[in-house]
Design a protein around this motif. Structure first.
Motif, short mmCIF file in Angstrom:
data_model
loop_
_atom_site.label_atom_id
_atom_site.label_comp_id
_atom_site.label_asym_id
_atom_site.label_seq_id
_atom_site.Cartn_x
_atom_site.Cartn_y
_atom_site.Cartn_z
N GLY A 171 0.83 -1.56 -5.50
CA GLY A 171 -0.16 -2.13 -4.59
C GLY A 171 -1.58 -2.10 -5.13
O GLY A 171 -2.55 -2.20 -4.37
N LYS A 172 -1.73 -2.00 -6.45
CA LYS A 172 -3.07 -1.94 -7.07
C LYS A 172 -3.89 -3.18 -6.76
O LYS A 172 -5.02 -3.09 -6.28
CB LYS A 172 -2.95 -1.80 -8.60
CG LYS A 172 -2.29 -0.55 -9.08
CD LYS A 172 -2.20 -0.50 -10.60
CE LYS A 172 -1.29 -1.57 -11.20
NZ LYS A 172 0.14 -1.40 -10.85
N SER A 173 -3.31 -4.35 -7.09
CA SER A 173 -4.09 -5.59 -6.95
C SER A 173 -4.45 -5.84 -5.48
O SER A 173 -5.56 -6.28 -5.17
CB SER A 173 -3.30 -6.77 -7.50
OG SER A 173 -2.90 -6.49 -8.82
N THR A 174 -3.53 -5.52 -4.60
CA THR A 174 -3.80 -5.71 -3.16
C THR A 174 -4.95 -4.79 -2.72
O THR A 174 -5.83 -5.19 -1.96
CB THR A 174 -2.53 -5.40 -2.35
OG1 THR A 174 -1.44 -6.13 -2.93
CG2 THR A 174 -2.68 -5.80 -0.90
N SER B 229 -3.56 -1.19 2.60
CA SER B 229 -4.55 -2.18 2.16
C SER B 229 -4.66 -3.32 3.16
O SER B 229 -5.62 -4.08 3.13
CB SER B 229 -4.19 -2.74 0.79
OG SER B 229 -4.29 -1.73 -0.16
N ASP C 177 1.32 1.44 6.29
CA ASP C 177 1.76 0.64 7.45
C ASP C 177 3.29 0.55 7.51
O ASP C 177 3.89 0.63 8.58
CB ASP C 177 1.11 -0.75 7.43
CG ASP C 177 1.25 -1.46 6.10
OD1 ASP C 177 1.60 -2.64 6.09
OD2 ASP C 177 1.03 -0.84 5.04
N ASN D 150 1.68 -9.39 -6.24
CA ASN D 150 3.09 -9.70 -6.12
C ASN D 150 3.64 -10.50 -7.30
O ASN D 150 4.52 -11.31 -7.16
CB ASN D 150 3.33 -10.50 -4.82
CG ASN D 150 4.65 -10.09 -4.21
OD1 ASN D 150 5.35 -9.23 -4.76
ND2 ASN D 150 5.00 -10.70 -3.10
N LYS E 165 0.63 1.52 1.21
CA LYS E 165 1.61 0.87 2.10
C LYS E 165 2.01 1.75 3.29
O LYS E 165 3.18 1.74 3.71
CB LYS E 165 2.86 0.42 1.30
CG LYS E 165 2.50 -0.41 0.06
CD LYS E 165 3.72 -0.99 -0.61
CE LYS E 165 3.35 -1.59 -1.98
NZ LYS E 165 4.49 -2.08 -2.72
N GLY F 235 3.78 -2.61 -9.12
CA GLY F 235 4.21 -2.89 -7.75
C GLY F 235 3.71 -1.91 -6.70
O GLY F 235 4.03 -2.04 -5.51
#
Ligand SMILES: Nc1nc2c(ncn2[C@@H]2O[C@H](COP(=O)(O)OP(=O)(O)OP(=O)(O)O)[C@@H](O)[C@H]2O)c(=O)[nH]1
Ligand SMILES: [Mg+2]
Length: 388
Positions: free
Chosen positions: A47-50, A196, A152, A69, A150, A45
């Motif tokens: 944020g690797k794939s994003t 990302s 942002d 997600n 993340k 969770g």
């Protein structure tokens, strides 16, 4: 490049201009096939794939996207490659915590040898697993970088406070990551704050610079060209990398012009123009499929992207026939450049004056292609930021 020139000269001595063209093509292919393997790891969770998708310049909904997600999306490493640079793989790795392996076995399990470097992502504090992994990676003499993801969200939350200041907020997060890692035994870690969703902001550029500096030169270009145009700096770097090769192509063209066979010189020049123009268009992401992907990600309509470009090479098929048709127009544009450039270039290209004209013409044409395509890449980038 120097080796290529002497080989081409040899082909020409043997009266084999076709072999010379094949050699130039082969060299362009080789550049596109330099292997580079980037490992993206971190807890579930985080944020690797994003990040993997953003790095490759595609949206999470794209056909070839890493699924995001999904709880514990995968327990196996999955490589994602750039369609034009199939040997540059960004690997979406399972979080170490989801595999139940200790750090050293985890590295074996994912086949650490093949990776050029590791990016360890966390969306909160860096924890024990991240640290153990970093230490193990260090033992294996591989490089790693910490990405705090993340950002942002953090900026948005901090923005609600009265005395909000972005730089101060970022400094505080950076410092706290630094101290967390120091406490756990990692001194002077390299930490980058990234969103990302907005790679053109925060520390992504600095991360990118650092990765580039740490890589050997041939891999640096592979990284550069497989990266989408995330910011203007990357477009500029791509332009410089292409530019540095033009004088070699010009001298190749001059060598060919020096052989007294009718038609050979033009045929060689046209082939050379097609090869390099294709490299530029793909390198800048101005081919049809790259623009379509960009359009899907940013939701800016494809035709709006096209509308801000000037070069007829954008999104088109680039063949030798197309180049031949462009010659009269190019001759007009580049004749103006020729006279003043000629004097300056002859010592660089290093050839006799008669053959020099061909070299100089090619030099001008390639520079013209490069200038216009780099400008188009910039316009497309700027248009993509403004949204639909
Ligand atoms: N605001 C914000 N959300 C993000 C960012 N990166 C990822 N996310 C969100 O965080 C959630 C998890 O992201 P993933 O990319 O699926 O995380 P992952 O590390 O691949 O997760 P696993 O595959 O389960 O290990 C998703 O809802 C993403 O949209 C970011 O930079 N900013
Ligand atoms: Mg994932």
């Amino acid at each position: 490049m120097e080796a290529l020139i002497s080989e081409v000269k040899n082909d020409l001595k043997n009266n084999d201009p076709a072999a010379a063209v094949a050699r130039v093509k082969e060299q362009s292919n080789q550049q596109r096939n330099t292997p580079l393997n980037i490992a993206i790891t971190g807890e579930s969770g985080s944020g690797k794939s994003t990040f993997v998708n953003a790095f490759r310049g595609i949206s999470d909904e794209d056909d070839g996207a890493a699924p995001t997600n999904i709880v514990e999306a995968s327990k196996e490493p999955i490589p994602y490659f750039h369609p034009d640079y199939p040997n540059v793989n960004v690997w979406d790795l399972p979080g170490i915590g989801t595999t139940k392996f200790p750090a050293n076995e985890y590295l074996k399990h994912i086949g650490f040898e093949k990776f050029d470097f590791f990016i360890i992502i966390s969306d909160t504090r860096f924890r024990e697993n991240d640290v153990k992994l970093a230490q193990e990676i260090q033992k294996m003499k591989k490089k790693f970088y910490f990405v705090r993801s993340k950002i942002d969200n953090d900026i948005r939350a901090a923005g609600r406070k009265k005395d909000f200041n972005e730089k101060t907020t970022l400094d505080i997060i950076r410092k706290s990551c630094d101290q967390d890692l120091l406490k756990q035994g990692i001194s002077s870690p390299r930490i980058f704050l990234v969103s990302s969703f907005e790679l053109h902001l925060y520390d992504f550029s600095r991360l990118y610079e650092t990765l580039g500096k740490d890589l050997p030169e041939h891999k640096r270009d592979a990284l550069l060209f497989a990266t989408s145009n995330i910011n203007l700096e990357i477009i500029k770097k791509k332009k410089e990398a292409f530019q540095s090769k033009i004088k070699y192509y010009a001298s190749l063209s001059a060598c060919v012009a020096a052989i007294p066979l009718p038609g050979v010189s033009t045929a060689f020049d046209v082939a050379l123009m097609a090869i390099t123009a294709r490299d530029y268009v793909h390198g800048f992401g101005l081919d049809k499929s790259s623009l379509q992907r960009l359009s899907a990600r940013t939701r800016v309509p494809y035709r709006d992207m096209l509308a801000v470009t000037m070069s007829p090479l954008v999104a088109g098929e680039i063949t030798e026939e197309v180049m031949l048709k462009m010659l009269p127009q190019l001759a007009g544009i580049t004749a103006l450049m020729a006279i003043e450039e000629a004097v300056r270039l002859i010592p660089i290209i290093g050839i006799i004056a008669s053959a020099g004209l061909s070299g100089i013409a090619i030099y001008n044409v390639l520079n013209y292609f490069l200038d216009t395509l780099a400008k188009d890449a910039q316009s497309v980038f700027e248009r993509s930021l403004t949204g639909p």
